[in-house]
Design a protein around this motif. Structure first.
Motif, PDB file in Angstrom:
ATOM      1  N   CYS A   1      -2.720  -2.724  -9.386  1.00 29.08           N
ATOM      2  CA  CYS A   1      -3.472  -1.916  -8.415  1.00 29.08           C
ATOM      3  C   CYS A   1      -4.957  -2.287  -8.428  1.00 29.08           C
ATOM      4  O   CYS A   1      -5.572  -2.402  -9.491  1.00 29.08           O
TER       5      CYS A   1
ATOM      6  N   VAL B   1      -2.645  -1.030  -3.530  1.00 29.31           N
ATOM      7  CA  VAL B   1      -3.543   0.072  -3.185  1.00 29.31           C
ATOM      8  C   VAL B   1      -2.737   1.368  -3.179  1.00 29.31           C
ATOM      9  O   VAL B   1      -1.587   1.391  -2.710  1.00 29.31           O
TER      10      VAL B   1
ATOM     11  N   VAL C   1      -9.493   0.297   2.661  1.00 28.08           N
ATOM     12  CA  VAL C   1      -8.292  -0.382   2.150  1.00 28.08           C
ATOM     13  C   VAL C   1      -8.291  -1.846   2.568  1.00 28.08           C
ATOM     14  O   VAL C   1      -8.053  -2.748   1.740  1.00 28.08           O
TER      15      VAL C   1
ATOM     16  N   VAL D   1       0.862  -1.175   0.000  1.00 28.07           N
ATOM     17  CA  VAL D   1       0.000   0.000   0.000  1.00 28.07           C
ATOM     18  C   VAL D   1       0.902   1.230   0.000  1.00 28.07           C
ATOM     19  O   VAL D   1       1.785   1.357   0.850  1.00 28.07           O
TER      20      VAL D   1
END
Length: 322
Positions: free
Chosen positions: A67, A48, A302, A6
């Protein structure tokens, strides 16, 4: 072993310990990117991407390898090329609920400050003038109309806060029917009616191609000369140079702005030198509590995606599912 990457492109918080702790629990590593370095190199293999002000452009999105989610750590998502993300099959999300009460309170405060000409009188007193007549005319809320441009969560909360002072409240929102508005005891009108009848116009719409510079010289010419413009939404909804012109010519009575076309202030900006203009530094969203909620809500979306689900606020869901 780290299963997910991330990347946060830019950060406004003092540290990211909470985010690292929550992501670590699901096997993810948080990387804080350097916005001044080559961003593609840093995000190319991210699962992410979290952004605040950094613009996630079409070129950047097209070169992402795996992604799944791009999420704006905030409400507005004009910093993300949603159309390109949708074509690429990437979910786009935002955090629309974290500062609802804060922005509504800030807006209501600005409306009241304009109504009572608080800052103007404060400046006059400190300059040596003790005379309420300098603020004439001041009209009571019960004979004044507030027009809300957009009627989403924040505008609905603004309506609830200012209604108790006695203001008549109307709204324009092409996506809200009168039947839906009836639940909030508010009358929906067309934009021309709102501009013509409102004593205080408060902007609560997102920044899109349709809303960019929708408040311009022609709009100001249609407003009451005693009307005030309040903007706690996005600066570029207002064409700033034409607002300055309208104020200089007396087309409207004043403005209260939490956002400008460019985030930040240039002291050469004529708005800084007008007694009938209030400017706050994009502060409407802020409280200690809203910061915590903003961060927690971002992590919630997320983590949902990393576990194979969908974000809480899924902006391009129809485009991806269609």
């Amino acid at each position: 072993m780290v299963a997910h990457k991330v990347v946060i492109t830019d950060n406004i918080f003092p540290n990211l310990e909470m985010e690292r702790r929550r992501l670590s629990a699901v096997g993810a590593e948080l990387i804080e990117a350097d916005p001044q370095a080559d961003m593609l190199t840093q995000v190319k293999d991210a699962d992410v991407i979290i952004n605040v002000y950094y613009k996630i452009t079409a070129d950047l999105i097209e070169n992402l390898e795996k992604c799944r989610l791009i999420i704006r750590n905030g409400i507005g998502f004009d910093t993300i090329d949603v159309a390109t993300a949708s074509k690429k099959g990437i979910m786009v999300a935002n955090v629309p609920t974290y500062c609802q009460d804060e922005v509504a309170t800030h807006t209501a405060t600005l409306i009241l400050a304009c109504s009572r000409k608080i800052t103007y009188l404060n400046h006059k007193v400190k300059a040596g003038s003790w005379d309420y007549k300098l603020a004439e005319p001041i009209n009571a809320p019960r004979v004044s109309t507030v027009g809300l441009v957009g009627f989403g969560r924040i505008a609905q909360t603004v309506r609830a806060k200012i209604k108790c002072f006695g203001f008549r409240v109307i709204s324009f929102d092409p996506y809200v029917s009168q039947e839906q508005a009836d639940k909030h005891d508010i009358t929906m009108v067309d934009m021309d009616t709102l501009i013509r009848e409102s004593d205080y116009i408060s902007i609560h719409c997102p920044l899109t191609d349709a809303t960019r510079h929708s408040f311009n010289y022609e709009t100001f010419k249609q407003m009451k000369p005693t009307a005030f413009l309040i903007n706690t939404s996005r600066g570029a909804v207002v064409k700033e140079k034409e607002l300055v012109r309208a104020l200089e010519e007396g087309l409207i009575a004043g403005a209260a702005l939490d956002v400008l076309e460019t985030d930040g202030i240039d002291l050469n900006n004529p708005l800084c030198h007008m007694d009938n203009v209030i400017i706050t530094p994009h502060a409407a969203w802020y409280s200690e509590q809203s910061i915590i909620q903003r961060r927690e809500d971002t992590m919630e979306s997320v983590i949902r995606v990393l576990r194979g689900g969908e974000p809480v606020s899924f902006i391009n869901k129809d485009a991806l599912k269609g």
